[in-house]
Design an enzyme around this catalytic site. Structure first.
Site, PDB file in Angstrom:
ATOM      1  N   ARG A 182       0.984  -1.006  -0.277  1.00 13.91           N
ATOM      2  CA  ARG A 182       0.004   0.293  -0.351  1.00 13.91           C
ATOM      3  C   ARG A 182       0.898   0.678   0.066  1.00 13.91           C
ATOM      4  O   ARG A 182       0.836   1.632   0.951  1.00 13.91           O
ATOM      5  CB  ARG A 182      -0.903  -0.324   1.311  1.00 13.91           C
ATOM      6  CG  ARG A 182      -2.065   1.140   1.363  1.00 13.91           C
ATOM      7  CD  ARG A 182      -2.844   0.968   2.652  1.00 13.91           C
ATOM      8  NE  ARG A 182      -4.065  -0.144   2.048  1.00 13.91           N
ATOM      9  CZ  ARG A 182      -4.881  -0.741   1.823  1.00 13.91           C
ATOM     10  NH1 ARG A 182      -5.557   0.302   0.222  1.00 13.91           N
ATOM     11  NH2 ARG A 182      -5.387  -1.519   1.586  1.00 13.91           N
TER      12      ARG A 182
ATOM     13  N   GLU B  19      -5.388  -7.946  -3.907  1.00 16.06           N
ATOM     14  CA  GLU B  19      -5.924  -7.280  -5.275  1.00 16.06           C
ATOM     15  C   GLU B  19      -5.475  -6.448  -6.566  1.00 16.06           C
ATOM     16  O   GLU B  19      -4.245  -4.904  -5.877  1.00 16.06           O
ATOM     17  CB  GLU B  19      -6.998  -6.503  -4.920  1.00 16.06           C
ATOM     18  CG  GLU B  19      -7.868  -5.569  -5.125  1.00 16.06           C
ATOM     19  CD  GLU B  19      -9.210  -4.432  -4.770  1.00 16.06           C
ATOM     20  OE1 GLU B  19      -9.254  -4.559  -3.682  1.00 16.06           O
ATOM     21  OE2 GLU B  19      -8.829  -3.357  -5.620  1.00 16.06           O
TER      22      GLU B  19
ATOM     23  N   SER C  16      -9.770  -3.908  -9.694  1.00 17.55           N
ATOM     24  CA  SER C  16     -10.992  -4.003  -9.763  1.00 17.55           C
ATOM     25  C   SER C  16     -11.649  -3.427 -11.305  1.00 17.55           C
ATOM     26  O   SER C  16     -11.196  -2.311 -11.205  1.00 17.55           O
ATOM     27  CB  SER C  16     -10.576  -3.281  -8.190  1.00 17.55           C
ATOM     28  OG  SER C  16     -12.526  -3.186  -7.807  1.00 17.55           O
TER      29      SER C  16
ATOM     30  N   ARG D  80       1.401  -4.793  -6.755  1.00 14.53           N
ATOM     31  CA  ARG D  80       1.798  -5.694  -6.023  1.00 14.53           C
ATOM     32  C   ARG D  80       2.075  -6.933  -7.129  1.00 14.53           C
ATOM     33  O   ARG D  80       2.279  -7.838  -7.077  1.00 14.53           O
ATOM     34  CB  ARG D  80       0.257  -5.967  -5.742  1.00 14.53           C
ATOM     35  CG  ARG D  80      -0.269  -5.081  -4.979  1.00 14.53           C
ATOM     36  CD  ARG D  80      -1.675  -4.575  -4.424  1.00 14.53           C
ATOM     37  NE  ARG D  80      -1.988  -4.151  -3.237  1.00 14.53           N
ATOM     38  CZ  ARG D  80      -3.209  -3.233  -2.963  1.00 14.53           C
ATOM     39  NH1 ARG D  80      -4.401  -3.925  -3.127  1.00 14.53           N
ATOM     40  NH2 ARG D  80      -3.562  -2.826  -2.357  1.00 14.53           N
TER      41      ARG D  80
END
Length: 423
Positions: A278, A350, A353, A391
């Site tokens: 993050r 994740e 999205s 990520r």
RNA sequence: GGUGAGGUGGCUGAGUGGUCGAAAGCACCGCUUUGCUAAAGCGGCAUACUCGAAAGGGUAUCGAGGGUUCAAAUCCCUCCCUCACCGCCA
């Protein structure tokens, strides 16, 4: 933004669907309807008076032309003018208030959305591949990149604060290779038009894609010029056609854009954790589609598949989940999340999205198309990450790590990176 | 940052206080004429809100917002944007 007519005519349905999200947004519906009633009452009266004035003023013009005295009538109309400005203020006030309220109201989850309270209720839709078996204890990307000199968290934090990172040496090269790989995939194989967009945007653009007014605290703002750093390329790319009426043959619009993204992550869990998971600033390749309403749910499937393709080509195990009513984002009506397996984290991350927003964003930015019936209709908008880079970077290092701590890159990256291995 | 010019319907473009939601042309859509294409003639062709069961009305909108006036595309103020030149700059 929801259609006020829909709210007016299907109040119970709207409330029920809002309620399925959890939260208390459905409680605002009655307030909005009351505001709508007031607004229309004021507008109706206002329009009558404006009509009166218009008629009389024309009459004055005609009589003056004939040289007649009109001072008595003028005095009379002056009184109407006062009432008109009063009603005008009232109507405008209601209108502004109504829009404010509507902008705060989230989209309705689509009728087939899985009902649930939070992320724990999101059903898995499908999975691709399986978790890699390394045959030795997986190291985290932090440890791996430290040995290989790929990332510098300490120096980045010294100048910019925590949750910033500097990519160094082969790390920077890999980041660049991934961006090019992802953009080429989406533009050459899936027909997206590449966009290099402004990174600073006006507040209206953020209202259009619904980051504002509700999520101000997540954004970096340049106060002097009232511009915001973009939190996602969704903002400038979807807003490319704001206020436009597109011709039927221009749809669908398919855009892919690489941008850095800037997020304050105020109150986010995991901000304090180490590593790339993050960040306040991160790179992302974003897919955006502007489509006809009839096809938007099909296009969501294809857009999601386009994002998945990247992971497949890189040989990374992932799963796709659908967000339930309690977890779906503010503006979305249907969302798939793609989560990639990161062995060093022992977790799914994740990386994408993918959402269909229906006409929710299009209403906010007044984005329409001219239909076959010759009338203007709101477009539907979609977007999805294709994919978020940090990520992906994590999953890549951790999946392809060797016992000695070097990285053997998957074949499609060799040409982009300029080598088959790191370290 | 400075100076100047400008923003009118899908496009071009008239319009400096009343009869202007806006001339004209182009584009587009009907119909007529026509062997085909083309041309010509006639008609239609903005958006939003609102009233109405409907038919059909009404109101607003000439970049945005305020002001003057009985009345604003037209006059005044502020802002935004575009273009040109100058300065500065990757």
């Amino acid at each position: 933004m929801l259609d006020i007519r829909l709210i007016r005519e299907n109040t119970d349905l709207v409330k029920a669907r809002l309620q399925s999200r959890g939260g208390d947004s459905y409680l605002r519906v009655d307030e909005i309807l009351e505001c709508d009633r007031q607004r229309r009452a004021a507008e109706t009266r206002l329009q009558q008076l404006q009509g009166d004035r218009k008629r009389i003023s024309k009459e004055i013009g005609a009589r003056k032309g004939r040289g007649e005295d009109t001072s008595a009538v003028e005095a009379e109309v002056r009184g109407i003018g006062d009432e008109i400005s009063r009603l005008n203020e009232e109507a405008t006030g209601c209108d502004v208030r109504q829009r404010e309220l509507l902008l705060q109201l989230p989209n309705l989850p689509h009728p087939g959305a899985p009902v649930g309270a939070d992320a724990a209720d999101n059903p898995e839709v499908r999975a691709w591949g399986s978790p890699v078996s390394l045959g030795f204890p997986a190291k985290s990307h932090i440890e791996l990149s430290e040995r290989l000199g790929l990332l510098d968290f300490e120096r980045a934090a010294r100048m910019s604060g925590s949750a910033f990172v500097a990519f160094t040496g082969d790390g920077a090269r890999l980041e660049r290779a991934l961006i090019n790989f992802l953009l080429d995939l989406q533009t050459r194989q899936h027909g997206y038009v590449e966009i290099a967009a402004p990174l600073l945007v006006r507040p209206e653009a953020l209202v259009g894609t619904s980051q504002l007014p509700k999520f101000e605290e997540q954004l970096y703002r340049c106060e002097r010029d009232d511009l915001y750093l973009l939190p996602t390329a969704e903002v400038p790319v979807t807003n490319l056609h704001r206020e436009e009426i597109l011709a039927l043959d221009q749809l669908p619009k398919k855009y892919a854009a690489y941008t850095p993204c800037f997020r304050r992550e105020a109150g986010s869990a995991g901000l304090g954790t180490r590593g790339l998971i993050r960040m306040h600033q991160f790179d992302k390749v974003e897919l955006v589609q502007i489509v006809k309403p009839e096809t938007s749910f099909e296009e969501l499937e294809s857009l999601t598949a386009h994002a998945e393709k990247a992971l497949q080509l890189l040989g990374l195990h992932y799963r796709v989940i659908e967000l339930c009513t309690g977890d779906i984002g503010f503006g979305a009506t249907k969302t798939y999340d793609i989560e990639v397996w990161a062995p060093g984290q022992n977790a799914y991350l994740e990386v994408s999205s993918c959402s269909n927003f229906g006409d929710f964003q299009a209403r906010r930015m007044n984005l329409r198309f001219k239909g076959e019936d010759g009338k203007n209709h709101f477009c539907h908008t979609l977007n999805g990450s294709g994919t978020a880079l940090p990520r992906l970077f994590v999953a890549l290092l951790e999946t392809y790590q060797q016992p000695d701590g070097s990285i053997r890159l998957p074949e499609p990256l060799h040409a982009y990176f300029g080598a088959a291995t790191i370290g």
